[in-house]
Design a protein around this motif. Structure first.
Motif, PDB file in Angstrom:
ATOM      1  N   PHE A 195       0.830  -1.202   0.000  1.00  0.00           N
ATOM      2  CA  PHE A 195       0.000   0.000   0.000  1.00  0.00           C
ATOM      3  C   PHE A 195       0.863   1.249   0.000  1.00  0.00           C
ATOM      4  N   ARG A 196       1.952   1.235   0.787  1.00  0.00           N
ATOM      5  CA  ARG A 196       2.864   2.376   0.811  1.00  0.00           C
ATOM      6  C   ARG A 196       3.403   2.663  -0.588  1.00  0.00           C
ATOM      7  N   ASP A 197       3.826   1.597  -1.299  1.00  0.00           N
ATOM      8  CA  ASP A 197       4.375   1.764  -2.641  1.00  0.00           C
ATOM      9  C   ASP A 197       3.326   2.334  -3.596  1.00  0.00           C
ATOM     10  N   ARG A 198       2.093   1.817  -3.491  1.00  0.00           N
ATOM     11  CA  ARG A 198       1.021   2.302  -4.369  1.00  0.00           C
ATOM     12  C   ARG A 198       0.699   3.764  -4.075  1.00  0.00           C
ATOM     13  N   PHE A 199       0.662   4.109  -2.786  1.00  0.00           N
ATOM     14  CA  PHE A 199       0.365   5.492  -2.421  1.00  0.00           C
ATOM     15  C   PHE A 199       1.447   6.430  -2.931  1.00  0.00           C
ATOM     16  N   GLN A 200       2.711   6.042  -2.761  1.00  0.00           N
ATOM     17  CA  GLN A 200       3.804   6.903  -3.197  1.00  0.00           C
ATOM     18  C   GLN A 200       3.804   7.062  -4.709  1.00  0.00           C
ATOM     19  N   ALA A 201       3.414   5.995  -5.432  1.00  0.00           N
ATOM     20  CA  ALA A 201       3.311   6.096  -6.890  1.00  0.00           C
ATOM     21  C   ALA A 201       2.184   7.061  -7.272  1.00  0.00           C
ATOM     22  N   TRP A 202       1.046   6.968  -6.565  1.00  0.00           N
ATOM     23  CA  TRP A 202      -0.068   7.888  -6.802  1.00  0.00           C
ATOM     24  C   TRP A 202       0.332   9.326  -6.479  1.00  0.00           C
ATOM     25  N   GLU A 203       1.075   9.471  -5.380  1.00  0.00           N
ATOM     26  CA  GLU A 203       1.521  10.782  -4.936  1.00  0.00           C
ATOM     27  C   GLU A 203       2.405  11.426  -6.006  1.00  0.00           C
TER      28      GLU A 203
END
Length: 243
Positions: free
Chosen positions: A229-237
């Protein structure tokens, strides 16, 4: 012994450098104001921190970092043992007592290695381990529950997993982990349950059982999900706000 004689110690037998570390800890306890005022209680945050940092090094596969983090965990063992050696209330113990206790336990719980017991494989070794633990609890007197010694203050997910592992090793039926959620105003059930369980709590406990039945560690699986989830959020960010 010199507190800086690590090089000479390393030239000797495996484990010789530990004697240098003990000497260093002794000196720090007497000569360093910060080390001298520490207690078992004050060191708790550091023990937790070093443990989690060791886990992270393992997850990343960073062997060099793992070496350093294991040293930090070892320091905590030595520190607590050094503090305990100063006790004058009859509860004193030393690092030698700690090492002797664990050595005796390992020999006692591995009769297939140190005695004449034969085993068919790892599964039987695990069953024998649990049987010997139960015998030790009984010999200590009092009620010998298979759940004795489980630290109830640990994080809830690891607590649920450890309770379920202990229960399974003791032969408890799997359906015992199927908790019933209590409705509003409902009294404790006839099965003797004294604590209310929400639908979410019952579902989470069941998920822990499901993970363990699949041979997975629920704590590690949730950590991996959190990291994903952290990786997905940072990619979205980055895509939303990045340059």
């Amino acid at each position: 012994m010199s507190a800086t004689g690590g090089k000479d110690a390393r030239a000797g037998a495996t484990g010789a450098a530990l004697l240098d570390l003990v000497a260093i800890m002794d000196r720090l306890r007497t000569d360093c104001p910060w080390d001298a005022r520490q207690t078992h209680e004050s060191l708790v945050p550091y023990l937790l921190e070093e443990t989690y940092e060791t886990l992270e090094a393992i997850e990343r596969g960073d062997i060099a970092e793992l070496r350093g983090e294991l040293g930090d965990v070892l320091l905590q063992v030595l520190f607590h043992s050094r503090i305990a050696a100063e006790r004058a209330d009859g509860t004193r113990f030393t690092i030698d007592d700690v090492a002797t206790d664990i050595a005796d336990k390992l020999v006692r719980r591995h009769p297939h290695v140190f005695a004449d017991v034969s085993v068919s494989g790892a599964d039987e070794v695990k069953r024998n381990w649990e049987t010997i633990k139960a015998q030790e609890r009984a010999a200590a007197g009092g009620a010998a529950s298979a759940l004795d010694g489980v630290p109830m203050s640990q994080p809830a997910l690891s607590l649920a997993a450890q309770l379920q592992r202990r229960a399974a090793a003791a032969g408890a039926p799997p359906e015992l982990a199927e908790l019933q959620a209590a409705r509003s105003g409902q009294a404790p059930g006839s099965d003797g349950a004294k604590r209310r369980v929400s639908d979410v709590g019952a579902e989470l406990f069941a998920l822990v059982a499901r993970a363990q039945a699949a041979g997975l560690d629920p704590e590690l699986e949730l950590r991996r999900a959190a990291q994903a989830f952290r990786d997905r959020f940072q990619a979205w960010e980055q895509s939303s706000f990045g340059a």
